[in-house]
Design a protein around this motif. Structure first.
Motif, PDB file in Angstrom:
ATOM      1  N   THR A  25       0.687  -1.040   0.084  1.00  0.00           N
ATOM      2  CA  THR A  25      -0.170   0.081  -0.073  1.00  0.00           C
ATOM      3  C   THR A  25       0.821   1.215   0.032  1.00  0.00           C
ATOM      4  OG1 THR A  25      -0.101   0.147   2.398  1.00  0.00           O
ATOM      5  CG2 THR A  25      -1.840  -1.222   1.293  1.00  0.00           C
ATOM      6  N   GLU A  26       0.247   2.459  -0.137  1.00  0.00           N
ATOM      7  CA  GLU A  26       1.028   3.752  -0.302  1.00  0.00           C
ATOM      8  C   GLU A  26       1.513   4.181   1.158  1.00  0.00           C
ATOM      9  OE1 GLU A  26      -2.300   3.722  -3.129  1.00  0.00           O
ATOM     10  OE2 GLU A  26      -2.380   5.238  -1.717  1.00  0.00           O
ATOM     11  N   THR A  27       0.947   3.685   2.285  1.00  0.00           N
ATOM     12  CA  THR A  27       1.196   4.267   3.681  1.00  0.00           C
ATOM     13  C   THR A  27       1.944   3.221   4.327  1.00  0.00           C
ATOM     14  OG1 THR A  27      -1.225   3.807   4.116  1.00  0.00           O
ATOM     15  CG2 THR A  27      -0.289   6.249   4.167  1.00  0.00           C
ATOM     16  N   ASP A  28       2.545   3.424   5.294  1.00  0.00           N
ATOM     17  CA  ASP A  28       3.617   2.490   5.888  1.00  0.00           C
ATOM     18  C   ASP A  28       2.699   1.898   7.050  1.00  0.00           C
ATOM     19  OD1 ASP A  28       6.461   4.831   6.476  1.00  0.00           O
ATOM     20  OD2 ASP A  28       5.892   3.293   4.722  1.00  0.00           O
ATOM     21  N   MET A  29       3.150   0.602   7.464  1.00  0.00           N
ATOM     22  CA  MET A  29       2.208   0.175   8.597  1.00  0.00           C
ATOM     23  C   MET A  29       3.257  -0.150   9.750  1.00  0.00           C
ATOM     24  SD  MET A  29       1.199  -3.216   6.364  1.00  0.00           S
ATOM     25  CE  MET A  29      -0.052  -3.075   5.152  1.00  0.00           C
ATOM     26  N   THR A  30       2.980   1.053  10.906  1.00  0.00           N
ATOM     27  CA  THR A  30       3.532   0.941  11.892  1.00  0.00           C
ATOM     28  C   THR A  30       2.934   0.161  13.071  1.00  0.00           C
ATOM     29  OG1 THR A  30       2.110   2.728  12.556  1.00  0.00           O
ATOM     30  CG2 THR A  30       4.125   3.239  11.488  1.00  0.00           C
ATOM     31  N   ASP A  31       4.070  -0.032  14.288  1.00  0.00           N
ATOM     32  CA  ASP A  31       3.576  -0.682  15.409  1.00  0.00           C
ATOM     33  C   ASP A  31       3.167  -2.409  14.933  1.00  0.00           C
ATOM     34  OD1 ASP A  31       1.905   1.935  16.535  1.00  0.00           O
ATOM     35  OD2 ASP A  31       3.691   1.525  17.088  1.00  0.00           O
TER      36      ASP A  31
END
Lengths: 785, 157
Positions: free
Chosen positions: A704-710
Motif C-alpha cells: 500500500t501507499e502508507t507505512d504499517m507501523t507498530d
C-alpha cells in the motif's frame, strides 16, 4: 590598600617557586588579596585581578569566585574590561552554572554595539559556549548580523549560527533566508564560514540537503577559480590558494553528491581536475588530495574516477611521510567494503606496513589486512599475520589473535590448517587471547572429529613446553580430558604419534593443579579433565585419590567440584561412565563478526553482509494468554517469547531481500499470508545440525501507499511443537514494498508431525489499528520431515 | 568540528586550553592529563595522528611546546596539521619569533589571536593578514581606554 600587582609580575613571581608547596602558598596569598579587592568592588583593578585569576586557573587552581567579576567586566564600557571579561567567561563559565544566563543581556547589547570589535567579542563568546537558552534568546540577533554587509561580522555570525543550530536544531529554519546569497561573497572568511554553515544544515536535515543541491554548480565554480587563479598572497599556503576553503568545499560537495546522480555528475570534472593537478610535494597539497579521494569514494562517481582515487591512495602508501601513509590506510579501510577488488591490488604494500615502526600505522595496517583476507589469499596472509603476532607489541596481540581466529574460522582451507593456526596463536600469544576464545576453540575442536587425535597430541606437547599461558592450558586440559584415550593409544594419523603413558598424562594434569602459574579457572579445567579420564584410563585409583584431596581445597569452586566428583565415585558410580561420556557435536552459535559464517574454499568475495539477529529477550508472556483465548481451543498451546524490537526502526531497507537468495536450504518458500496489501512470506533453513528444529524467517512487505507501523507478528503452534520467536528487525513495514520486516521463528518438532501454525498480525495503518488472524497450512513437507 | 586545543610544555605544564564543547572541570582535567601522558610518550619520529576514544588527536611539537588538537572523526587530519601550523604562524607574526615564554607571559593575547582564527570548533578566517589586522585594531582600542593596568606594546612592524 596598595595597587594589586601586575599580571606579568605575578607570573614572574610564581615561576620562581621551587616547589609545589611554595607555588601553592604564593597562589593562596594572591587569591586572598584578589578576593578582598573584589569585595571592595574596585572597578579600576578588576580587569587586572581577573586576568591574574585566569592565569592561576590555568595552573590548575580553583577560580570560581571570579565568575561574577567576569560578568561585571563584560558589562563595563571599557574595551579592555570587555576583552578580559569575555575571555574569563569562556574559561570559567559554562552552561552548568546558573550565573551564565546573566550574560545574555550583556551579549545582546554588545551584539548591537557601535564598535565591530565589541560585536565580535560577543559573537565569539556566544558561538563558543552559548547554552541552549542563550541561543534561543539571541538567535534573532545572530540572524540579523548574518545579513550585514560587514564581512568581519558576517563570518562570525555564520559560525555563531552553526553553534546555535548545534545547540537548538529547531532554530535551523530561521537562518534559511539569510543563506540566500552567502556564496556570492568575495571575502574568503565569509565564504569559508558560509560553507561550514551550509554543511551543518545539510547534515542535519534531508530537506535542507535537497534544497541546497542547487548550489553544486556555484560551489564547483568557486573551487575552479581557486585552483585556476594565480598567486594570491593573502590566501596562499605553499603555492596553493586557500586550502582550508578548498577542503571545506570538497566536503560539502561530498554531502551534496551522495546518493544523487545529477549532483555527482556535475562535480566529476572538477574532482578529476583537483585530483590530477594538485601539487603533492607538501602536506597541504596532500590534505586536499585526501579530501578529494574521500569525496570521490562517497558520491556516485564514474568508475574511472574511483580507480583514480584508489590509485592516489596507493601512491600515498608509498610516500615517505608517515602521516600520509597513516591517512591512506585509514581511507582504504573505509573503502575496502565497497571497492574490495581495487584495494586488493595494494595488498602487498599494506602487508609491508605491518612491519612499519610506527604504532599508529601498524594498527591501521593490521585492521586493513584482516579486512582483505579471503579464501584465495588466506594461506599467504595468515603467514604474514602470524609473523606480525609474534613480533608485535602487547597492545596489539589481543586484537590480532581475535582477528586470526575469525579469519581462520571463515576461510580455513582445511581442518588441519585450522587447528595448526590455532595452536600457533595459543603458543605464541596465548596469554593475550580473549577469554571468550577458549569456549569457541573448544567448540571448534569438538566439531572437527577426525582431528581429535592430532589436536590432543599437539596440545599435550605444547603443555610439556609451557604451562604459563592460561588460555592454552585451559583448552589443552579440556582436550586431554576428552580425548586422553586417543593420546595414550597413539592413534594420531597426521603426524608421528608420541608414546605417552596414562601416568605421564596424569602427572601433567596434576602439575597444573599445584602450579602457581595456574589461575583458579585453569585449576577447575584440570580437575574436571582428570575426572573425565577416570572413564577413559585404567588408573582409576590414582584419580580417586587426587579428587578426594581437593575435596578440602581452600578454593570453593575446586572444593565443590571435588566433592561432587567424589560423590560420583562413591554413590553414583553406575552413572559415572554415562555422565563422563564423550561430548557430542555442539551447535554452532552466531559468530561475532558481521558476516555470516561460510566455510569457503576458494570463494573470492566475502559472503553477503547481513545484520546479526539479536539474541532473544524473554519477557513476561502475558500476550500468550490473549492469543490462547482468541484461538478458543485447547489444542493449541503456544510457547511464545514475543519480543520488542531491539534495533531502531531502519525499515528493513538495508536488509537484503532474502527472497532473492533462497539457495540456503533448497526448501521452497511459501506465502503464508496475503491480504489488504500485507504479504508475509516464509523462508526455511536448516542451518543448524539438529534436524528437529526448523528455522523459519518471515518477510513482511507492504504494497500500500502508507507505512504499517507498530507491526507485531505473533504465532501459535499445536501442542506437540515448541516455538521460539526472535526479535523482529523493526516494527515498521515501509510502504510500496520499499523494504521488509524480518523475524526468525524456530520450531522444535521432535515428533516430526505436519507443521501447522496460527498467526496473528496487529499493526497501525492509515491511522487505525488493524488486527487479523490466519492459519498457515501450506508448509512444504521438507520443512518438517 | 574541533573539540579542543591544548598547548603544553615538554614537562606537561599547560600553557593554553581552548574547549569547543561544554564539559565539567573534572572532565577537562582528565582529558588534559591523558593527552599530556599519551602525547609525551610518543616516539620522536612517529606519525602525528592517533585515535583516542571516538576522537582523532593531531599533535605537533614546535620547539618546547606541544600543540594538541582533538577533532571529530570526519575531520581531515592533514588539514588539521595545517591549522596548527597557521596558528603558530599567527603567533609568530604577532610576537616576532615567538617562543614559549611569550605565550606564558602573554597568554591572554594568545587566546585573543586564537579567537580571531577559530570559533566554535571551526576555522573563522583563512587570511593571515585579516587576523593580524583585527588583533592590531583591537589592541589600539585598548590603548584608547587609558586603562590602568594594561601597558600596550605594539608588536610587529
Amino acid at each position: 590598600m596598595p595597587a594589586p600587582i601586575r599580571l606579568r609580575e605575578l607570573i614572574r613571581t610564581i615561576r620562581t617557586a621551587r616547589t609545589q608547596a611554595e607555588e601553592r602558598e604564593m597562589i593562596q596569598k594572591e587569591c586572598a588579596a584578589i578576593r578582598s579587592s573584589f569585595r571592595e568592588e574596585d572597578n579600576t583593578y578588576r580587569c587586572r585581578n581577573v586576568a591574574k585569576l585566569l592565569y592561576m586557573h590555568m595552573l590548575g587552581y580553583p577560580a570560581h569566585f571570579g565568575q561574577l567579576e567576569c560578568l561585571k567586566l563584560i558589562a563595563s564600557q571599557k574595551f579592555t574590561d570587555k576583552r578580559i571579561g569575555y575571555l574569563g567567561a569562556m574559561l570559567l563559565l559554562d552552561e552548568r552554572q546558573d550565573v551564565h544566563l546573566l550574560m545574555t543581556n550583556c551579549i545582546k547589547n554588545d551584539l548591537n554595539h557601535s564598535t565591530q570589535y565589541v560585536q565580535g567579542l560577543a559573537l565569539c563568546t556566544l558561538g563558543c559556549m552559548g547554552s541552549s537558552e542563550m541561543c534561543r534568546d539571541l538567535a534573532g540577533e545572530v540572524e540579523k548580523l548574518l545579513k550585514t554587509s560587514n564581512s568581519y561580522l558576517r563570518k562570525k555570525a555564520a559560525l555563531c549560527a552553526v553553534h546555535v543550530i548545534r545547540k537548538v536544531p529547531e532554530l535551523m529554519e530561521m537562518f534559511l533566508p539569510a543563506t540566500k546569497n552567502l556564496l556570492s561573497e568575495k571575502n574568503h572568511g565569509v565564504l569559508h564560514t558560509s560553507v561550514v554553515l551550509l554543511t551543518e544544515m545539510c547534515e542535519r536535515s534531508p530537506d535542507m540537503l535537497a534544497h541546497f543541491r542547487k548550489l553544486v554548480p556555484q560551489l564547483v565554480r568557486i573551487l575552479k577559480n581557486l585552483i585556476m587563479s594565480g598567486y594570491s598572497p593573502e590566501h596562499d599556503v605553499s603555492g596553493i590558494s586557500d586550502p582550508f576553503l578548498q577542503v571545506r568545499i570538497l566536503r560539502l560537495l561530498r554531502i551534496l553528491g551522495k546518493n544523487d546522480d545529477d549532483s555527482s555528475e556535475a562535480m566529476n570534472d572538477i574532482l578529476a581536475q583537483v585530483a590530477t593537478n594538485t601539487e603533492t610535494s607538501k602536506n597541504v597539497g596532500n590534505a586536499i588530495l585526501y579530501e578529494t579521494v574521500l569525496t570521490i569514494m562517497d558520491i556516485k562517481s564514474e568508475s574511472g574516477l574511483r580507480v583514480l582515487a584508489i590509485n592516489i591512495l596507493g601512491r600515498f602508501l608509498l610516500n615517505n611521510d608517515k602521516n600520509i601513509r597513516y591517512v591512506a590506510l585509514t581511507s582504504l579501510l573505509k573503502t575496502v567494503q565497497t571497492d574490495h577488488n581495487a584495494v586488493q591490488r595494494h595488498r602487498s604494500t599494506i602487508v609491508d606496513c605491518l612491519k612499519d615502526l610506527d604504532v599508529s600505522i601498524k594498527r591501521r595496517a593490521m585492521e586493513l589486512s584482516f579486512a582483505l583476507v579471503n579464501g584465495n589469499n588466506i594461506r599467504g596472509m595468515m603467514k604474514e599475520l602470524l609473523y606480525f603476532l609474534d613480533s608485535c607489541d602487547p597492545e596489539f596481540k589481543a586484537d590480532c589473535a581475535s582477528g586470526v581466529f575469525l579469519a581462520a574460522e571463515k576461510y580455513a582451507p582445511s581442518k588441519r590448517w585450522h587447528i595448526d593456526t590455532i595452536m600457533r596463536v595459543l603458543t605464541t600469544a596465548g596469554s593475550y587471547v580473549r577469554d571468550d576464545s577458549v569456549p569457541n576453540l573448544i567448540q571448534l575442536i569438538t566439531n572437527s572429529v577426525e582431528m581429535h587425535a592430532y589436536t590432543v597430541q599437539r596440545l599435550y606437547k605444547a603443555l610439556l613446553d609451557d604451562i604459563s599461558q592460561q588460555p592454552l592450558v585451559q583448552v589443552a586440559s579440556w582436550c586431554i580430558g576428552e580425548y586422553g584415550d586417543l593420546l595414550v593409544s597413539g592413534q594420531c594419523e597426521e603426524e608421528e604419534p608420541i608414546q605417552v603413558t596414562e601416568d605421564e598424562v596424569l602427572d601433567v594434569l596434576e602439575g597444573l593443579l599445584v602450579s602457581n602459574l595456574s589461575t583458579p579457572v585453569t585449576r577447575g579445567y584440570a580437575l574436571t579433565a582428570i575426572m573425565k579420564l577416570s572413564t577413559r584410563f585404567s588408573s582409576v585409583n590414582r584419580i580417586k585419590k587426587v579428587v578426594s584431596i581437593y575435596g578440602s581445597s581452600i578454593d570453593v569452586e575446586l572444593q565443590q567440584r571435588a566433592v561432587e566428583y567424589n560423590a560420583l565415585f562413591k554413590k553414583y558410580d553406575h552413572m559415572r561412565s554415562a555422565l563422563l561420556e564423550r561430548m557430542p557435536i555442539m551447535e554452532k552459535t552466531a559468530s561475532n563478526g558481521p558476516t555470516e559464517i561460510v566455510q569457503t574454499n576458494g570463494e573470492t568475495e566475502p559472503s553477503v553482509v547481513e545484520p546479526k539477529h539479536p539474541p532473544p529477550v524473554t519477557q513476561p508472556t502475558n500476550q500468550a494468554t490473549d492469543l490462547l483465548d482468541l484461538l478458543g481451543g485447547n489444542d493449541m498451546v503456544s510457547v511464545i517469547q514475543t519480543t520488542v524490537p531491539t534495533k531502531p526502526a531502519s525499515a528493513g531497507g538495508e536488509l537484503l531481500d532474502l527472497l532473492g537468495d533462497l539457495s540456503l536450504s533448497g526448501i521452497p518458500p511459501i506465502t503464508a499470508y496475503n491480504k489488504n496489501g500485507l504479504k508475509i512470506d516464509f523462508t526455511f533453513e536448516r542451518a543448524n545440525p539438529n534436524p528437529n528444529i526448523a528455522v523459519i524467517t518471515i518477510h513482511a512487505s507492504n504494497s500500500t501507499e502508507t507505512d504499517m507501523t507498530d507491526f507485531v507478528f505473533q504465532a501459535a503452534v499445536p501442542k506437540t511443537f515448541q516455538l521460539q520467536l526472535l526479535s523482529p528487525s523493526s516494527n515498521v513495514v515501509p510502504a510500496l514494498n520499499q523494504g521488509t520486516v524480518t523475524q526468525v521463528i524456530r520450531v522444535l518438532n521432535p515428533q516430526k508431525q505436519q507443521l501447522r501454525m496460527r498467526i496473528k498480525l496487529t499493526y497501525t495503518h492509515r491511522g487505525s489499528a488493524v488486527q487479523d488472524l490466519a492459519e498457515v497450512n501450506n508448509f512444504p513437507p521438507q520443512s518438517w520431515q | 568540528m574541533m573539540r579542543f586545543l591544548l598547548l603544553f610544555s615538554r614537562q606537561g605544564k599547560l600553557r593554553l586550553q581552548k574547549w569547543f564543547t561544554a564539559m565539567t572541570d573534572r572532565e577537562k582535567k582528565k582529558i588534559i592529563r591523558e593527552m599530556t601522558t599519551i602525547v609525551l610518550a610518543r616516539q620522536p619520529r612517529s606519525c602525528n595522528f592517533l585515535q583516542w576514544k571516538d576522537l582523532k588527536i593531531i599533535y605537533k611539537r614546535y620547539a618546547s611546546l606541544y600543540f594538541c588538537l582533538g577533532v571529530e572523526n570526519q575531520e581531515n587530519e592533514l588539514l588539521a596539521l595545517e591549522v596548527i601550523h597557521r596558528y603558530v604562524e599567527l603567533l609568530d607574526k604577532y610576537f616576532g619569533n615567538v617562543c614559549e615564554l611569550d605565550i606564558i607571559f602573554n597568554f591572554e593575547k594568545a587566546y585573543f589571536i586564537l579567537d580571531e582564527f577559530l570559533m566554535g570548533g571551526e576555522i573563522q578566517e583563512t587570511s593571515k593578514q585579516i587576523v593580524n589586522r583585527a588583533i592590531e585594531s583591537s589592541d589600539m582600542l585598548q590603548e584608547d581606554d587609558h586603562s590602568e593596568w594594561y601597558e600596550v606594546e605594539l608588536f610587529g612592524p
